[in-house]
Design a protein around this motif. Structure first.
Motif, PDB file in Angstrom:
ATOM      1  N   GLU A 138       5.018  21.282   3.432  1.00  0.00           N
ATOM      2  CA  GLU A 138       3.973  20.281   3.220  1.00  0.00           C
ATOM      3  C   GLU A 138       2.626  20.964   2.962  1.00  0.00           C
ATOM      4  O   GLU A 138       1.859  20.518   2.121  1.00  0.00           O
ATOM      5  N   ILE A 139       2.354  22.037   3.710  1.00  0.00           N
ATOM      6  CA  ILE A 139       1.084  22.737   3.509  1.00  0.00           C
ATOM      7  C   ILE A 139       1.038  23.326   2.098  1.00  0.00           C
ATOM      8  O   ILE A 139       0.014  23.243   1.411  1.00  0.00           O
ATOM      9  N   LEU A 140       2.177  23.865   1.643  1.00  0.00           N
ATOM     10  CA  LEU A 140       2.244  24.404   0.291  1.00  0.00           C
ATOM     11  C   LEU A 140       1.995  23.298  -0.733  1.00  0.00           C
ATOM     12  O   LEU A 140       1.201  23.455  -1.663  1.00  0.00           O
ATOM     13  N   LEU A 141       2.684  22.168  -0.547  1.00  0.00           N
ATOM     14  CA  LEU A 141       2.515  21.041  -1.464  1.00  0.00           C
ATOM     15  C   LEU A 141       1.058  20.621  -1.542  1.00  0.00           C
ATOM     16  O   LEU A 141       0.505  20.410  -2.626  1.00  0.00           O
ATOM     17  N   PHE A 142       0.413  20.530  -0.370  1.00  0.00           N
ATOM     18  CA  PHE A 142      -0.979  20.078  -0.366  1.00  0.00           C
ATOM     19  C   PHE A 142      -1.930  21.127  -0.925  1.00  0.00           C
ATOM     20  O   PHE A 142      -2.975  20.785  -1.467  1.00  0.00           O
ATOM     21  N   SER A 143      -1.549  22.386  -0.809  1.00  0.00           N
ATOM     22  CA  SER A 143      -2.364  23.424  -1.429  1.00  0.00           C
ATOM     23  C   SER A 143      -2.317  23.268  -2.941  1.00  0.00           C
ATOM     24  O   SER A 143      -3.340  23.374  -3.632  1.00  0.00           O
ATOM     25  N   VAL A 144      -1.120  23.010  -3.467  1.00  0.00           N
ATOM     26  CA  VAL A 144      -0.979  22.812  -4.909  1.00  0.00           C
ATOM     27  C   VAL A 144      -1.767  21.581  -5.355  1.00  0.00           C
ATOM     28  O   VAL A 144      -2.525  21.620  -6.330  1.00  0.00           O
ATOM     29  N   ILE A 145      -1.595  20.468  -4.618  1.00  0.00           N
ATOM     30  CA  ILE A 145      -2.315  19.234  -4.974  1.00  0.00           C
ATOM     31  C   ILE A 145      -3.820  19.479  -4.906  1.00  0.00           C
ATOM     32  O   ILE A 145      -4.575  19.049  -5.774  1.00  0.00           O
ATOM     33  N   ALA A 147      -5.408  22.313  -5.303  1.00  0.00           N
ATOM     34  CA  ALA A 147      -5.802  23.144  -6.437  1.00  0.00           C
ATOM     35  C   ALA A 147      -5.929  22.296  -7.699  1.00  0.00           C
ATOM     36  O   ALA A 147      -6.904  22.415  -8.455  1.00  0.00           O
ATOM     37  N   MET A 148      -4.942  21.413  -7.927  1.00  0.00           N
ATOM     38  CA  MET A 148      -4.995  20.548  -9.098  1.00  0.00           C
ATOM     39  C   MET A 148      -6.205  19.617  -9.055  1.00  0.00           C
ATOM     40  O   MET A 148      -6.889  19.409 -10.059  1.00  0.00           O
ATOM     41  N   LEU A 149      -6.431  19.062  -7.875  1.00  0.00           N
ATOM     42  CA  LEU A 149      -7.557  18.144  -7.697  1.00  0.00           C
ATOM     43  C   LEU A 149      -8.876  18.865  -7.967  1.00  0.00           C
ATOM     44  O   LEU A 149      -9.772  18.319  -8.637  1.00  0.00           O
ATOM     45  N   LEU A 150      -8.995  20.083  -7.451  1.00  0.00           N
ATOM     46  CA  LEU A 150     -10.212  20.870  -7.674  1.00  0.00           C
ATOM     47  C   LEU A 150     -10.436  21.075  -9.160  1.00  0.00           C
ATOM     48  O   LEU A 150     -11.545  20.930  -9.666  1.00  0.00           O
TER      49      LEU A 150
ATOM     50  N   ILE D 125       7.525  16.644  -3.995  1.00  0.00           N
ATOM     51  CA  ILE D 125       6.717  15.453  -4.154  1.00  0.00           C
ATOM     52  C   ILE D 125       7.404  14.225  -3.553  1.00  0.00           C
ATOM     53  O   ILE D 125       6.755  13.261  -3.158  1.00  0.00           O
ATOM     54  N   ARG D 126       8.745  14.287  -3.448  1.00  0.00           N
ATOM     55  CA  ARG D 126       9.486  13.145  -2.924  1.00  0.00           C
ATOM     56  C   ARG D 126       9.102  12.835  -1.468  1.00  0.00           C
ATOM     57  O   ARG D 126       8.925  11.695  -1.080  1.00  0.00           O
ATOM     58  N   ARG D 127       8.978  13.920  -0.664  1.00  0.00           N
ATOM     59  CA  ARG D 127       8.609  13.742   0.736  1.00  0.00           C
ATOM     60  C   ARG D 127       7.223  13.109   0.858  1.00  0.00           C
ATOM     61  O   ARG D 127       6.973  12.254   1.700  1.00  0.00           O
TER      62      ARG D 127
END
Lengths: 239, 239, 239, 239
Positions: A138-145, A147-150, D125-127
Motif C-alpha cells: 500500500e505504501i508503494l502504491l501511494f508513493s506511485v500515486i 508521484a503522479m499527483l505531484l 489498484i484493485r485493493r
C-alpha cells in the motif's frame, strides 16, 4: 575474558560498557561535527575540535579493527552492511590527509553514516520492519500515486501560472517545487498561484492530494499498532 | 464536617465547591497573568491586576496550607508532585518581595505550573496514560528516527545551501531550524532552499519524513481508540 | 395529495421535487450572496442580484409558512432547531427594510444558517454522530490538552522573543496567535521566533504538539471506520 | 506467436517486453515533455526533443493500432476508457500539424493522459478501489462538511478582515483562497488575518477544521489496512 565477548556481546558488563562508550563517541562526533560548521568560532575552540576529531577517529579505527578481529568471518564482517558503515565512518579522515581540505568536504557527508550505527543497538527496529512488510504494497502504491499527483499538479499549475509569473513558474521542474511545497502543506510562501484559475486548480489538487499524501503515515501507524497488538497477544498466550 | 473532607474529597457538596473555587482561581490567575503582558494598559487596570495577583496568591497559599494540614502524611504531600507544584505556584511571589521586579520575570514562568493543577481533577487522563503505555515503545522509536532524520536533513541541506545562502544556512544548527520548520510542515518561509540540489533534497526528505513524523499521532489515536473499545467491552460484560 | 405530503415526505415524487427545489434555492442564495461581495460588479448585475435576493427570500418565506402549516405541532416546529434556522434565514431581510444597509451586514451572517438546512436532508450525518459519541471523551480530553499546550507555548515564546521582537510578540495574546499558526502547522510566516532560545523552544513545542494536535482527527477516523464496520456486520447478519 | 498474445498478455516473454517498452516510452515522453518547458535550452537540445516527440508519438500511434487490431471487439476498445486515453495521447500531435503552435499548448495538457496508462499495468489498484468502496460514504460526507466549513470560514473572515485589508480579502471568493490555504495548513503567507477578531476566528476555524479535513486520509488508511488484513486472512485460510 576475551575481546570477542567485549565487542560482540552486550549482556556482560564489559560488553555493555564497550557499547555505551561507542555510542557516546558517536554522539560526541556528531556534536563536534556540527559545532565545526559554526562560522564565528574562536581559534582555540576550532583547534580543540580538530583534536577531538582526530581522537574520535582513532578510537573508531581501533573499534573497527577490534570488530574485524572478533568477527567469526572477517571477510563477512568487512563486507556486511555495518562493516562497510564502520569503515566509511573512518576512511574519509585518512584519505583526506595531504589533500586540499575544501574538496574533502563532500566526503565529510559520509561521516554521517556514523549515525546509522546507532541502529545496530536497537531491538525496537524489528517491530518497525514487520510493520513495513505488512504495509509495504500500500505504501508503494501511494508513493506511485503521490508521484503522479505531484507531476500532474506541476503541469497544471505551469499552464495556469507560467504566463503571469514566468520567473516563479519557469518550467515544469520549477512548478514541481511548488507542488512539493504545497501537497506536503509546508507552504514556504516563496512560490504560490496568483491567477484565479491557478487558485481553483490548487484547491482541487489539495482536496484530492491531502487524502492521498497523508495515507502512508496512517498505514504505517495502523500496521505498527497491529504488530504491537499481535505481540501482546503472543505474550499473554505464554508463547 | 472537618477540613479534610472539604479539601480532599470531591463527592461531597463542600468538597465540590472547594474544587470549583480553586479551579476558577487557577483560570483567573492565568487570565490576569496574560492581561498583564499587554503593553498599553491603563494605570488603573494595572493596579487592579496587581491587587488580583496578591489576592489570588494569598488564596493559593491558604489552599496550600489547608492541603498540607489535611494530608495523611504532611511530608509526603510536601514532597509529592502536586505538593511541589502547589508550592511553586505561590513561592515566587514571596521570594520576589524586596527583589527587583524585572529579574523576577523568569521565575514567573514557574507560576504557569498552576496550570498543571487542572490535571489533578481530571479522571479522563487515566485513559490517556494507558494509551501512552501501549504505544510507548513505538512512539519512542519514532522519536529517535525523527531526531536522526532531522539531523541528517540539516547536514544535507547545509551542504547544498550553505555556499549560496551563507546567512540563512550559517551552520548545521541553523539548518536544523529549517529541518524542524520543514518536516513539521509549518514552513514559516523565513528559510528555504533555492538551489536545484537543495530543492530535490527537500523533496526526498519530505517524502520520507512525512511518513515518519505523522506516525506518533496515528499511533496515539490508534492506542486511544483501542483503550476506549476495551473499556466499552468491559462495561458491557458487567465487570 | 395534501401539502403535508409534499412538504414533509421525501419518498413521494412531489415531496422529492419540493426538496430538490428548496436545495437548489439554498445553493442559489449562497452563490448570489457570494457574488454580491465582488467589488467591481456592473450596475446591471448588482440589480439582478438584488432581485434574485428578494425572490429567493420570498420563496424561503413561503416555504417557512408551508412547513409551519404542515407541522403536527406548529409551536413545536417554530421552536425546533430547524424551525429557528428556517426563520433566521428569512427574518434579517424583513428587519433590514427601513434600516441602514451597512449596519445590517452583521445580520447577513445569520443568513448563512441557510447552509445548515442542507444537513436536514442528509442521512449520513447519523453515522458521524455515532462516531462522535464513541470518541467524545477522548476528543474533549485532547481539546483541553491542546488548549493548555497552546497557552504554555504562548507564554514560553513570549519570554524568549518579547525582548527581541517587541512588535510581533507584544503580549501573551499576540504570542497565542503564533502558537495557533505554529501548532496547526499553518505557518503563515507573519510571526516566527528569531532567537536561538525561541527556536529550540519551538522545536520542543512542535515535537510534543504534533503528537497531540493531530490525534482528534485520528480518533474520529478510527471511530468512523468502527461504526462503518459494525453497520456492515449488522447488515450481513440480516438484522 | 500472434500479435494478440504480445499486446494483450503479460505472462509471456514477448508480452512482458512489449509492456516494458510501452512503459519506458511513457516515462520518456513525460521527461521530454517536462524538459521542453525549460526556458534556456540550447537549439540543438530543442531539436533533439522535437525528434524524440515525433518518434514517441509514432510509436504510440503504432501501439494504438496494434491494440485496436488485437482487441476482441474493436469498437469496444475504441470506446473503452483506456482506448480513449490511448487515442487522446496521440491525437493532439496530428491535429496540431498545420495549426499555430502556441494555440496548441492547451491540447498538450491532454497528452498528460499518457500518464494514466501507467495504471493499466498495476494490479495493486484493485485493493485501493475496495478500500474506496468501504470508506466511500464517510469520505463523501466529509467532503461535503469540508466544503461547508470552507465556505463558512470564507464568509466569516470576510466580515472580519474586509474593512482592514480590502485588497487581500476583496470578496468571499478571495477569502475562499485564504480558507483553502489555511484549513489545509499550507499557509503560503500571501493572505492572513491581522485583526484580533479575524485571528480569534481563524483559531476557532482551525480547531474545528483540523479535526475534519484530516479525517478522509485517516478513513482511507483505515479501510486500506482492513482490506489488507482481510486478504491476508483469506490467504491463510487457503482460499
Amino acid at each position: 575474558m576475551d575481546i570477542k565477548a567485549i565487542v560482540e556481546e552486550s549482556d556482560t558488563l564489559p560488553g555493555r560498557v564497550f557499547d555505551l562508550v561507542v555510542q557516546a563517541l558517536i554522539v560526541l562526533s556528531i556534536v563536534t561535527f556540527s559545532v565545526e560548521t559554526l562560522p564565528d568560532l574562536a581559534a582555540g575552540t576550532r583547534e580543540l575540535l580538530g583534536v577531538a576529531e582526530v581522537v574520535i577517529t582513532l578510537l573508531f579505527t581501533l573499534e573497527y579493527f577490534l570488530r574485524l578481529y572478533a568477527a567469526e568471518s572477517r571477510v563477512g564482517y568487512a563486507l556486511s552492511f555495518y562493516g562497510l558503515i564502520d569503515l566509511l565512518a573512518v576512511l574519509p579522515f585518512y584519505i583526506a590527509s595531504g589533500v586540499d581540505l575544501r574538496s574533502l568536504r563532500i566526503f565529510r557527508l559520509l561521516q554521517l553514516l556514523r549515525l546509522m550505527k546507532l541502529f545496530r543497538y536497537s531491538k525496537a527496529i524489528r517491530r518497525f520492519s514487520r510493520a513495513l512488510v505488512i504495509a509495504r504494497e500500500e505504501i508503494l502504491l501511494f508513493s506511485v500515486i503521490t508521484a503522479m499527483l505531484l507531476y500532474l499538479a506541476s503541469v497544471g499549475i505551469y499552464y495556469f501560472e507560467h504566463a503571469v509569473q514566468p520567473d516563479a513558474f519557469k518550467s515544469i521542474f520549477h512548478s514541481l517545487w511548488w507542488a512539493v511545497a504545497t501537497l506536503t502543506t509546508v507552504g514556504y510562501g516563496d512560490i504560490y498561484p496568483i491567477t484565479t484559475g491557478g487558485k481553483i486548480f490548487t484547491f482541487v489538487v489539495l482536496m484530492v492530494g491531502l487524502g492521498i499524501v497523508a495515507v502512508p503515515a496512517g498505514l504505517l501507524a495502523s500496521a505498527l499498532s497491529q504488530v504491537g497488538m499481535e505481540e501482546r497477544e503472543e505474550q499473554s498466550q505464554g508463547r
